[in-house]
Design a protein around this motif. Structure first.
Motif, PDB file in Angstrom:
ATOM      1  N   VAL A   1       0.834  -1.202   0.000  1.00 47.95           N
ATOM      2  CA  VAL A   1       0.000   0.000   0.000  1.00 47.95           C
ATOM      3  C   VAL A   1       0.868   1.251   0.000  1.00 47.95           C
ATOM      4  O   VAL A   1       0.549   2.256  -0.650  1.00 47.95           O
ATOM      5  CB  VAL A   1      -0.946  -0.014   1.216  1.00 47.95           C
ATOM      6  N   VAL A   2       1.985   1.206   0.703  1.00 43.47           N
ATOM      7  CA  VAL A   2       2.897   2.349   0.772  1.00 43.47           C
ATOM      8  C   VAL A   2       3.616   2.549  -0.565  1.00 43.47           C
ATOM      9  O   VAL A   2       3.833   3.684  -1.010  1.00 43.47           O
ATOM     10  CB  VAL A   2       3.914   2.139   1.909  1.00 43.47           C
ATOM     11  N   LEU A   3       3.986   1.456  -1.245  1.00 46.86           N
ATOM     12  CA  LEU A   3       4.725   1.552  -2.496  1.00 46.86           C
ATOM     13  C   LEU A   3       3.862   2.054  -3.649  1.00 46.86           C
ATOM     14  O   LEU A   3       4.366   2.677  -4.581  1.00 46.86           O
ATOM     15  CB  LEU A   3       5.295   0.180  -2.877  1.00 46.86           C
TER      16      LEU A   3
ATOM     17  N   ARG B   1      -3.339   6.970   2.742  1.00 51.75           N
ATOM     18  CA  ARG B   1      -3.184   8.418   2.610  1.00 51.75           C
ATOM     19  C   ARG B   1      -2.105   8.961   3.535  1.00 51.75           C
ATOM     20  O   ARG B   1      -1.430   9.937   3.197  1.00 51.75           O
ATOM     21  CB  ARG B   1      -4.518   9.098   2.917  1.00 51.75           C
ATOM     22  N   SER B   2      -1.928   8.321   4.671  1.00 47.39           N
ATOM     23  CA  SER B   2      -0.909   8.806   5.600  1.00 47.39           C
ATOM     24  C   SER B   2       0.492   8.663   5.012  1.00 47.39           C
ATOM     25  O   SER B   2       1.426   9.324   5.462  1.00 47.39           O
ATOM     26  CB  SER B   2      -1.006   8.062   6.939  1.00 47.39           C
ATOM     27  N   TYR B   3       0.637   7.815   3.989  1.00 47.97           N
ATOM     28  CA  TYR B   3       1.923   7.652   3.311  1.00 47.97           C
ATOM     29  C   TYR B   3       1.898   8.230   1.898  1.00 47.97           C
ATOM     30  O   TYR B   3       2.776   7.942   1.080  1.00 47.97           O
ATOM     31  CB  TYR B   3       2.325   6.170   3.276  1.00 47.97           C
TER      32      TYR B   3
ATOM     33  N   PRO C   1       7.508   1.145   6.475  1.00 42.43           N
ATOM     34  CA  PRO C   1       6.715   1.679   7.586  1.00 42.43           C
ATOM     35  C   PRO C   1       6.703   0.757   8.796  1.00 42.43           C
ATOM     36  O   PRO C   1       6.925  -0.442   8.691  1.00 42.43           O
ATOM     37  CB  PRO C   1       5.319   1.773   6.974  1.00 42.43           C
ATOM     38  N   ASP C   2       6.457   1.370   9.953  1.00 43.31           N
ATOM     39  CA  ASP C   2       6.131   0.585  11.119  1.00 43.31           C
ATOM     40  C   ASP C   2       4.715   0.052  10.944  1.00 43.31           C
ATOM     41  O   ASP C   2       3.917   0.601  10.186  1.00 43.31           O
ATOM     42  CB  ASP C   2       6.188   1.435  12.388  1.00 43.31           C
ATOM     43  N   THR C   3       4.375  -1.001  11.638  1.00 47.41           N
ATOM     44  CA  THR C   3       3.030  -1.540  11.529  1.00 47.41           C
ATOM     45  C   THR C   3       2.045  -0.575  12.207  1.00 47.41           C
ATOM     46  O   THR C   3       2.403   0.104  13.168  1.00 47.41           O
ATOM     47  CB  THR C   3       2.936  -2.905  12.203  1.00 47.41           C
TER      48      THR C   3
END
Length: 255
Positions: free
Chosen positions: A131-133, A159-161, A252-254
Motif C-alpha cells: 500500500v505504501v509503495l 493516505r498517511s503515506y 513503515p512501522d506496523t
C-alpha cells in the motif's frame, strides 16, 4: 509509462485476488500489465492463475543472498506478466519484506501497470508495504457497512503515506447496494469503480485455475470488472523515476 496500484481490502474473503487478475486482464487490452502477489503470508494468486507448480516465486526473490533474478519469477499467463508468491511457512519466515522495494523497482522498468495483490490486514510490514509503495490503491469491499468501515481504514493508512485512492470496487454484490454505494462516494477519495455481482462463474473460474475473464469472458461479472478497469484512468509515469522511488521508499512501522 508506469503506474502502480495496490489492490487492497480491510479483511479477507472479499475477492481481492479475483479482482486483481480481472482488472489486470481488462487493463491488458491497452497496456502491458504485471501482477504481483504481494501477500507473502497468505498467497493464493498462483492457484487462480494456474501457477501452483511454479518453480520460482516471490518468496525466492525476498531472501537475501540468493542468486535468483527477478525475471525467473515472472510468468506469462493470460496476456499478463504474473509474479506469484509461494505458500510455504518456511518461505514466508525466510522472506525479508523490505526486499519487495527492489523487486517492484525492477519490474517497474518494463511495464505500464503494476498491480500489487496486497494482504487483507495491516498487521505487519509485509502487509502494509504494498500500500505504501503504490501510487494509488483500489479498495475491494463487500457491500456492507462493516466492510466499508474496514476499507476506509485501508484508505486512511494509505493516505498517511501519500498513496491516493483510485476508487472502491464493490464485490459479491447480491443486490444493487445503492445506499452503501452512496456512502462510499461520500467517504472514499475515488469513485465507485463498479458493483460486481455474486457469481457462480467466479467460483468456477477459481476451481479451473483461471482468471474470471479467461474462464467466463462474457459473464456479467467480467463485464463489470472491465467497467472498473476503464475507470482507473492509468496515468503516465517515468519508469526509471518510479523505480528510484520504490527503492528509496521508507519501510513503515506496523499500524
Amino acid at each position: 509509462m508506469v503506474e502502480a496500484f495496490a489492490v487492497a481490502s480491510g479483511k479477507g474473503g472479499t475477492g481481492k485476488t479475483t479482482s486483481t487478475l480481472a482488472l489486470g486482464m481488462a487493463l491488458a487490452a491497452d497496456h502491458d500489465v504485471t501482477v504481483v502477489d504481494a501477500d507473502t503470508g497468505m498467497a493464493n494468486l498462483l492457484f487462480h492463475a494456474g501457477l501452483d507448480d511454479a518453480a520460482v516465486t516471490l518468496h525466492d526473490l525476498l531472501v537475501e543472498g540468493t542468486a535468483t533474478g527477478v525475471s525467473e519469477a515472472v510468468y506469462e499467463r493470460f496476456g499478463l506478466s504474473v509474479v506469484p508468491c509461494g505458500t510455504s511457512l518456511a518461505g514466508f519466515e525466510a522472506a525479508e519484506p523490505e526486499r519487495l522495494r527492489d523487486v517492484v523497482a525492477e519490474l517497474a522498468r518494463d511495464t505500464d501497470v503494476l498491480l500489487l495483490d496486497s494482504p487483507a490486514a495491516l498487521g505487519s510490514k509485509s502487509a502494509v508495504l504494498p500500500v505504501v509503495l503504490a501510487d494509488r490503491v483500489a479498495v475491494v469491499v463487500e457491500p456492507t457497512i462493516p466492510a466499508l468501515s474496514d476499507g476506509l481504514k485501508v484508505q486512511e493508512y494509505a493516505r498517511s503515506y501519500g498513496t491516493e485512492t483510485a476508487g472502491v470496487l464493490f464485490n459479491k454484490v447480491r443486490d444493487e447496494a445503492d445506499d452503501v454505494a452512496a456512502q462510499a462516494e461520500r467517504h472514499f477519495g475515488g469513485p465507485v469503480l463498479a458493483n460486481v455481482p455474486e457469481s457462480d462463474d467466479v467460483r468456477a473460474a477459481r476451481r479451473a485455475g483461471k482468471p474470471l475473464l479467461a474462464h467466463a469472458p462474457e459473464s456479467e461479472a467480467a463485464a463489470r470488472f472491465r467497467r472498473a478497469a476503464d475507470r482507473l484512468d492509468v496515468r503516465d509515469g517515468d519508469g526509471d523515476a518510479v523505480a528510484d522511488r520504490f527503492r528509496s521508499a521508507v519501510v513503515p512501522d506496523t499500524p
